[in-house]
Design a protein around this motif. Sequence first.
Motif, PDB file in Angstrom:
ATOM      1  N   GLY A  64     -17.869  78.488  63.661  1.00 22.18           N
ATOM      2  CA  GLY A  64     -17.925  77.035  63.590  1.00 22.18           C
ATOM      3  C   GLY A  64     -18.562  76.402  64.807  1.00 22.18           C
TER       4      GLY A  64
ATOM      5  N   ASP B  45     -22.242  80.677  55.849  1.00 23.09           N
ATOM      6  CA  ASP B  45     -21.377  80.058  56.854  1.00 23.09           C
ATOM      7  C   ASP B  45     -21.667  78.572  57.025  1.00 23.09           C
ATOM      8  OD1 ASP B  45     -20.381  82.538  57.280  1.00 23.09           O
ATOM      9  OD2 ASP B  45     -21.531  82.927  59.115  1.00 23.09           O
TER      10      ASP B  45
ATOM     11  N   GLN C 244     -18.188  77.410  57.362  1.00 19.79           N
ATOM     12  CA  GLN C 244     -17.586  77.031  58.641  1.00 19.79           C
ATOM     13  C   GLN C 244     -18.163  75.712  59.129  1.00 19.79           C
ATOM     14  OE1 GLN C 244     -18.688  80.556  60.677  1.00 19.79           O
ATOM     15  NE2 GLN C 244     -17.187  81.765  59.543  1.00 19.79           N
TER      16      GLN C 244
ATOM     17  N   LYS D 198     -13.318  71.687  59.181  1.00 18.75           N
ATOM     18  CA  LYS D 198     -14.557  72.404  59.383  1.00 18.75           C
ATOM     19  C   LYS D 198     -15.387  71.664  60.432  1.00 18.75           C
ATOM     20  CE  LYS D 198     -14.693  73.803  54.553  1.00 18.75           C
ATOM     21  NZ  LYS D 198     -14.178  75.153  54.870  1.00 18.75           N
TER      22      LYS D 198
END
Lengths: 265, 267
Positions: A7, A83, A160, A192
Motif C-alpha cells: 500500500g 495490487d 492495496q 486502502k
Amino acid sequence: MDFTRPGGIVVDGVGLTFHPPRRDSVVALENVDLTVSPGEFVCVVGASGSGKSTLLRLLDGLITPTTGTITAGGEPVTGPSPDRAMVFQSDNLMPWSTVVDNVAYGLVLGGMKRARARQIATTQLERVGLADAARLYPRQLSGGMRQRVNIARALAVDPQVLLLDEPFAALDAQTREIMSAELLRIWSADRKTVVFITHQIDEAVFLADRVVVLSARPGTVREIVPVDFARPRDLSLKRTPEFGRVVDHIWSLIEDEVRGSLGLH
Amino acid sequence: MSPPTRRVSPLSWLGGATRGASVTRLLLSLTLFLVVWQVSATYLIDNRLLLVPATEVAGALYDEIASGEFARHLGTTLLELVIAFPLAVVGGFVIGAVLAGSKPVRQTLDPILTALYSLPIVALAPLFTAGLGFGVASKVAVVILMAIFPVITNTDAGLRSAEPALIETARSYGAGRLQVLRTVTLPHSVPFIISGIRVAFARALVGVIVAEFFGAVAGFGFAIAAAAQSYQTARLLGYVVVLGVVGLVASIGLTALERRIAPWKED
Ligand SMILES: Nc1ncnc2c1ncn2[C@@H]1O[C@H](COP(=O)(O)OP(=O)(O)O)[C@@H](O)[C@H]1O
Ligand SMILES: [Mg+2]
C-alpha cells in the motif's frame, strides 16, 4: 512510516515526456517526488493540463516514466498489477456486460471462476448500494449509479491501492457531495491507500489526509498541504471557517496557473 | 388512492414492443399488401403480362408445389446458398480481421477492396457460367463475391472502433493483447458484423438469382427465367413472392440473433 509495506508508494524524481507523432514533445511531468503511506488518502489537485492524469497512469503502470522510479509496496512498478485498481473519470463500463459482470471483470481476468467472481461482485454491489441493479446493463443506469459500479469493480479485486481520476467530475453537484461522503465511508471500512485526483479543491480538502498541489508546464509538486480534520468527517465540515481557510490557501497556490491556462492575467 | 387505470388505445398497443404486437403488425402489413395487389391487378392494371391477381399467383404456386418443381428449385437454390453464404461470412470475417490487425495490409488493399465492393459483381455472372458451367459452382462463386465485401468492411470497422478508454480500462485490470481482443474488441464488433451479414444476405439473394438467370438447370432464378420466356406471369410472380418471404424470414432471424448475442444494444 514504512513506504515499502503493502500500500505504500514512492515516486522518486519522476518525469514524463510525451513524444506525439508529428507534433512537439510535451513535458507532462518533471522531477516529481511523492511518498504515500499505506492506508493514506491523498488528493492531487492542479490546473487542467498539469499532469494529474499522467501521474495516475504512471502509478497504475499503464505508462512508464521517462526519468526516475516508482515503487509500490517496495516493488518497482513495471505495469498494471492487481495490487492497484484504477477508477477513470468516464465510467468505462463494458456496455455488453451486465452490472454484476462488469464488477466481476477484474477477477475473471485474473483467472477466478466466473461463479465465484460473481459472488464477490454481488457483495461489492451491496456495499455501494446497487444490489438490485446486478442484472441490468450499464446504459440502463444513471451517471451516478454507473460511477458507483465503476468503483465497485475496482474494489472487487481487493487492491492495496485505489487510484481515482476525477471520478465524480461528470456528476451534478449534489450527487458528487453524496458520493464523496460515501467514498469516505467505504474507505474507512478497510483503509486502502487512495490517490484521488480532482479539480474541486473543496472535494480534495474534505476527503484527504494530504493534498498534493501540482503546478503546470511542466507538472511538478508545488506544495503538499496536510489536512488534519478529525475523522469520521461529515458534510457539515465543509461549512466551517477552518475548512474555508485550507481551501483558500490551496486556491491561492493554483489561481495564477488556472488564470494562465485560460489566457487571463 | 388506487393507481389510475390507464386505457391503452389499440394504436399505442400496436406500437408496443410485445411479441403479440409485432406479429399483429406483420400480419396487418401483409394483408394490406395483398389487398393492394389484388385490387390493382383486378381493377387498375389489365396488362396480364405485367400483373395478375394474387389469387392466381397462389394457384400457380400451388401447382408448382404439387408437381414437385418447387421443391427441386428450392433445393438447388438453398444448396447454393448453404455452401456459399457461410464461406462468405467466415472468409469475410477472417479477411476483415486481418485488415483490422495490420495497417500496412489495410492501406495496401483498401483501393482494391473499395473498387470490388462498388463493382456490380452480378455483371460477372455470365463469365462464371461460361467458366464454371451450369451447375452449382458458378452460383457459389457469384454469391461469395457478392456477399463477402460487406462482411469484410464491417468486421474491419467493428474491430477498429472500440473505445480506447475501454481498452485502457482492460489493460489496467491486467488484460494482455488477447484478453483485450476477447473482452473488448470482439464484443464491440458483434453488432457491426451482424449488420454486415444482413447486407451480405440481401446481396447473396440477388447474386444467386441473377447467376441462375444466366444458365442453370434448376433454382429459383432458373424457374423465373423459364416462366418469363413462356409468358407465365403467375408462375414467375409465385417464385418472386417466395423470395420476398425468404428475405423477410432472414431479416427477422437476424434481428432475433442480434437480440440474443448482443442484448445490450438499444433497439
Ligand atoms: N498521450 C499523450 N500524448 C501527448 N500528450 C499528452 C498525452 N497525454 C497527456 N498529454 C499532455 O500532457 C499534459 C498533461 O496531461 P494530463 O495528465 O491529462 O493533465 P491533467 O489530467 O492534469 O489535466 C497535457 O499538456 C496533455 O496535453
Ligand atoms: Mg485529467
